[in-house]
Scaffold this motif. Structure first.
Motif, PDB file in Angstrom:
ATOM      1  N   SER A   1      16.497 -37.170  63.617  1.00  9.71           N
ATOM      2  CA  SER A   1      17.593 -37.661  64.583  1.00  9.71           C
ATOM      3  C   SER A   1      18.160 -36.558  65.861  1.00  9.71           C
ATOM      4  O   SER A   1      18.567 -35.531  65.274  1.00  9.71           O
ATOM      5  CB  SER A   1      18.877 -38.067  63.579  1.00  9.71           C
ATOM      6  OG  SER A   1      19.791 -38.798  64.262  1.00  9.71           O
TER       7      SER A   1
ATOM      8  N   PHE B   1      27.567 -40.301  67.400  1.00 12.16           N
ATOM      9  CA  PHE B   1      26.474 -41.232  66.921  1.00 12.16           C
ATOM     10  C   PHE B   1      24.826 -40.689  67.066  1.00 12.16           C
ATOM     11  O   PHE B   1      24.803 -39.770  67.963  1.00 12.16           O
ATOM     12  CB  PHE B   1      26.765 -42.567  67.843  1.00 12.16           C
ATOM     13  CG  PHE B   1      26.429 -42.339  69.277  1.00 12.16           C
ATOM     14  CD1 PHE B   1      25.207 -42.871  69.681  1.00 12.16           C
ATOM     15  CD2 PHE B   1      27.460 -42.050  70.163  1.00 12.16           C
ATOM     16  CE1 PHE B   1      24.938 -42.542  70.860  1.00 12.16           C
ATOM     17  CE2 PHE B   1      27.249 -41.985  71.575  1.00 12.16           C
ATOM     18  CZ  PHE B   1      25.858 -42.264  71.973  1.00 12.16           C
TER      19      PHE B   1
ATOM     20  N   GLU C   1      18.206 -42.465  64.487  1.00 13.59           N
ATOM     21  CA  GLU C   1      17.675 -41.743  63.553  1.00 13.59           C
ATOM     22  C   GLU C   1      16.547 -42.329  62.824  1.00 13.59           C
ATOM     23  O   GLU C   1      16.234 -43.505  62.899  1.00 13.59           O
ATOM     24  CB  GLU C   1      18.572 -41.363  62.383  1.00 13.59           C
ATOM     25  CG  GLU C   1      18.784 -42.718  61.669  1.00 13.59           C
ATOM     26  CD  GLU C   1      19.838 -42.356  60.215  1.00 13.59           C
ATOM     27  OE1 GLU C   1      20.672 -41.079  60.494  1.00 13.59           O
ATOM     28  OE2 GLU C   1      20.247 -43.304  59.726  1.00 13.59           O
TER      29      GLU C   1
ATOM     30  N   GLY D   1      17.500 -46.054  62.235  1.00 12.92           N
ATOM     31  CA  GLY D   1      19.249 -46.067  62.132  1.00 12.92           C
ATOM     32  C   GLY D   1      20.094 -45.761  63.151  1.00 12.92           C
ATOM     33  O   GLY D   1      19.641 -44.950  64.003  1.00 12.92           O
TER      34      GLY D   1
ATOM     35  N   PRO E   1      23.785 -44.643  63.279  1.00 14.96           N
ATOM     36  CA  PRO E   1      24.982 -44.534  62.656  1.00 14.96           C
ATOM     37  C   PRO E   1      26.206 -44.051  63.799  1.00 14.96           C
ATOM     38  O   PRO E   1      25.819 -43.441  64.506  1.00 14.96           O
ATOM     39  CB  PRO E   1      24.690 -43.073  61.740  1.00 14.96           C
ATOM     40  CG  PRO E   1      23.573 -42.297  62.436  1.00 14.96           C
ATOM     41  CD  PRO E   1      22.690 -43.577  63.129  1.00 14.96           C
TER      42      PRO E   1
ATOM     43  N   GLN F   1      30.007 -42.361  63.642  1.00 10.45           N
ATOM     44  CA  GLN F   1      30.868 -41.670  62.626  1.00 10.45           C
ATOM     45  C   GLN F   1      31.894 -40.936  63.304  1.00 10.45           C
ATOM     46  O   GLN F   1      32.039 -40.456  64.373  1.00 10.45           O
ATOM     47  CB  GLN F   1      30.014 -40.326  61.863  1.00 10.45           C
ATOM     48  CG  GLN F   1      28.705 -40.973  61.291  1.00 10.45           C
ATOM     49  CD  GLN F   1      27.700 -39.961  60.703  1.00 10.45           C
ATOM     50  OE1 GLN F   1      27.606 -38.769  61.323  1.00 10.45           O
ATOM     51  NE2 GLN F   1      26.826 -40.308  59.955  1.00 10.45           N
TER      52      GLN F   1
ATOM     53  N   ASN G   1      26.511 -47.422  59.128  1.00 11.29           N
ATOM     54  CA  ASN G   1      25.333 -47.322  59.801  1.00 11.29           C
ATOM     55  C   ASN G   1      24.444 -48.368  59.672  1.00 11.29           C
ATOM     56  O   ASN G   1      24.606 -49.080  58.560  1.00 11.29           O
ATOM     57  CB  ASN G   1      24.506 -45.780  58.887  1.00 11.29           C
ATOM     58  CG  ASN G   1      23.358 -45.545  59.396  1.00 11.29           C
ATOM     59  OD1 ASN G   1      22.649 -46.140  60.318  1.00 11.29           O
ATOM     60  ND2 ASN G   1      22.756 -44.252  58.868  1.00 11.29           N
ATOM     61  N   TYR G   2      23.908 -48.891  60.788  1.00  9.92           N
ATOM     62  CA  TYR G   2      23.221 -50.297  60.731  1.00  9.92           C
ATOM     63  C   TYR G   2      21.480 -49.771  60.875  1.00  9.92           C
ATOM     64  O   TYR G   2      21.162 -48.878  61.761  1.00  9.92           O
ATOM     65  CB  TYR G   2      23.430 -50.902  61.921  1.00  9.92           C
ATOM     66  CG  TYR G   2      22.432 -51.981  62.076  1.00  9.92           C
ATOM     67  CD1 TYR G   2      22.439 -53.106  61.193  1.00  9.92           C
ATOM     68  CD2 TYR G   2      21.298 -52.228  62.968  1.00  9.92           C
ATOM     69  CE1 TYR G   2      21.542 -53.982  61.345  1.00  9.92           C
ATOM     70  CE2 TYR G   2      20.284 -52.920  63.278  1.00  9.92           C
ATOM     71  CZ  TYR G   2      20.573 -54.114  62.225  1.00  9.92           C
ATOM     72  OH  TYR G   2      19.584 -55.000  62.405  1.00  9.92           O
ATOM     73  N   ARG G   3      20.675 -49.983  59.738  1.00 11.77           N
ATOM     74  CA  ARG G   3      19.405 -49.611  59.723  1.00 11.77           C
ATOM     75  C   ARG G   3      18.508 -50.969  59.818  1.00 11.77           C
ATOM     76  O   ARG G   3      18.801 -51.745  59.175  1.00 11.77           O
ATOM     77  CB  ARG G   3      19.048 -48.887  58.501  1.00 11.77           C
ATOM     78  CG  ARG G   3      19.743 -47.555  58.569  1.00 11.77           C
ATOM     79  CD  ARG G   3      19.226 -46.675  57.271  1.00 11.77           C
ATOM     80  NE  ARG G   3      20.023 -45.328  57.073  1.00 11.77           N
ATOM     81  CZ  ARG G   3      20.970 -45.122  56.316  1.00 11.77           C
ATOM     82  NH1 ARG G   3      21.387 -46.049  55.610  1.00 11.77           N
ATOM     83  NH2 ARG G   3      21.641 -43.953  56.401  1.00 11.77           N
TER      84      ARG G   3
ATOM     85  N   GLU H   1      29.148 -44.695  55.210  1.00 15.82           N
ATOM     86  CA  GLU H   1      28.898 -43.140  54.916  1.00 15.82           C
ATOM     87  C   GLU H   1      30.052 -42.374  54.955  1.00 15.82           C
ATOM     88  O   GLU H   1      31.181 -42.519  55.532  1.00 15.82           O
ATOM     89  CB  GLU H   1      27.872 -42.859  55.917  1.00 15.82           C
ATOM     90  CG  GLU H   1      26.660 -43.561  56.158  1.00 15.82           C
ATOM     91  CD  GLU H   1      25.539 -43.122  56.980  1.00 15.82           C
ATOM     92  OE1 GLU H   1      24.494 -43.111  56.885  1.00 15.82           O
ATOM     93  OE2 GLU H   1      26.127 -42.645  58.063  1.00 15.82           O
TER      94      GLU H   1
ATOM     95  N   SER I   1      25.463 -42.387  51.427  1.00 15.33           N
ATOM     96  CA  SER I   1      25.384 -43.632  52.238  1.00 15.33           C
ATOM     97  C   SER I   1      25.133 -44.787  51.339  1.00 15.33           C
ATOM     98  O   SER I   1      24.413 -44.954  50.552  1.00 15.33           O
ATOM     99  CB  SER I   1      24.153 -43.568  53.200  1.00 15.33           C
ATOM    100  OG  SER I   1      24.051 -44.950  54.043  1.00 15.33           O
TER     101      SER I   1
END
Length: 247
Positions: free
Chosen positions: A87, A102, A106, A139, A141, A143, A163-165, A191, A212
């Motif tokens: 990432s 962010f 990733e 991903g 994320p 944070q 986190n949106y994957r 997370e 997560s």
């Protein structure tokens, strides 16, 4: 005149002592800066990094009422599987002890397993059947980090975020799915984790451990599929260990 001369001498002595203290302070500050790695890093408004990740994945499975009504499958047991990822990272400094980070984005290569004990397995399959689900996750994320005071070339931080994957290898649209468990491509997780920053002369190394926890049902249930109709909900869970290099 004697009084004036005494005051003058004291003033000269005070000035010499004061200059000595200032010079000693500057020398100590210079020595401290020489001892600290990247002494000006904490004044940056933003900085970049790259992370290399190892992950352990696990699916949280909730049984459907059909599982109790039908004895064709005796148990459903999700397993633990490994994976890896990489990432890029972008970090903004919000305040002295707070940062926003962010990824862009990733990439995670992961797999999940679900084991079944089938009373009447299809021809050519064993009664304990294990289904493996491969994923290529993209991903995004976001944070917030809370950092401790820097102690020489070391500090600790905690983080939390979402986190949106998106699974680029999702099988939710597969046509030949008799022996599959379909998972939807999109997932949303919360997370939390902890990390340690070690300041080196040209970069910062941060070992980081985070959990997560998926909050979205990613199971695309199909009542016509033997391995899918006994499951109601599936949620993701990951434990991620990262080595992050920042500068």
């Amino acid at each position: 005149m004697k009084l004036f001369g005494s005051i003058k001498r004291r003033g000269v002595i005070f000035a010499i002592v004061f200059c000595g203290i200032v010079l000693a302070g500057k020398q100590a500050s210079a020595q401290l800066r020489d001892y600290l790695n990247l002494p000006d890093h904490d004044s940056k408004r933003y900085y970049l990094g790259i992370g290399f990740m190892y992950l352990n994945t696990h699916l949280q499975v909730s049984a459907h009422p059909k599982f109790l009504q039908d004895d064709s499958i005796l148990y459903v047991n999700p397993g633990n599987s490994g994976g890896f990822g990489v990432s890029g990272m972008f970090t903004f400094r919000l305040a002295e002890h707070f940062e926003f980070r962010f990824a862009f984005p990733e990439f995670l290569f992961a797999s999940n397993t679900i084991s079944y004990h089938v009373t009447n397995p299809p021809q050519g399959e064993a009664a304990p059947a294990t289904k493996q689900i491969q994923s290529l996750l993209l991903g995004f994320p976001a944070q917030v980090k809370f950092l401790s005071d820097r102690i020489n070339n070391f500090r600790v931080y905690m983080l939390g975020g979402i986190n949106y994957r998106y699974d680029l290898a999702s099988n939710s649209s597969a046509r030949k799915a008799e022996n599959l468990v379909k998972l939807s491509p999109s997932d949303l997780s919360i997370e939390a984790g902890v990390g340690f920053q070690f300041y080196f002369p040209v970069f910062i190394l941060s070992p980081e451990l985070k959990i997560s926890e998926g909050i979205k049902n990613i199971h695309s249930r199909d009542p016509n599929l033997q391995y899918s109709n006994v499951i109601d909900k599936i949620k993701s869970r990951m434990v991620v260990f990262s080595l992050i290099f920042e500068g």
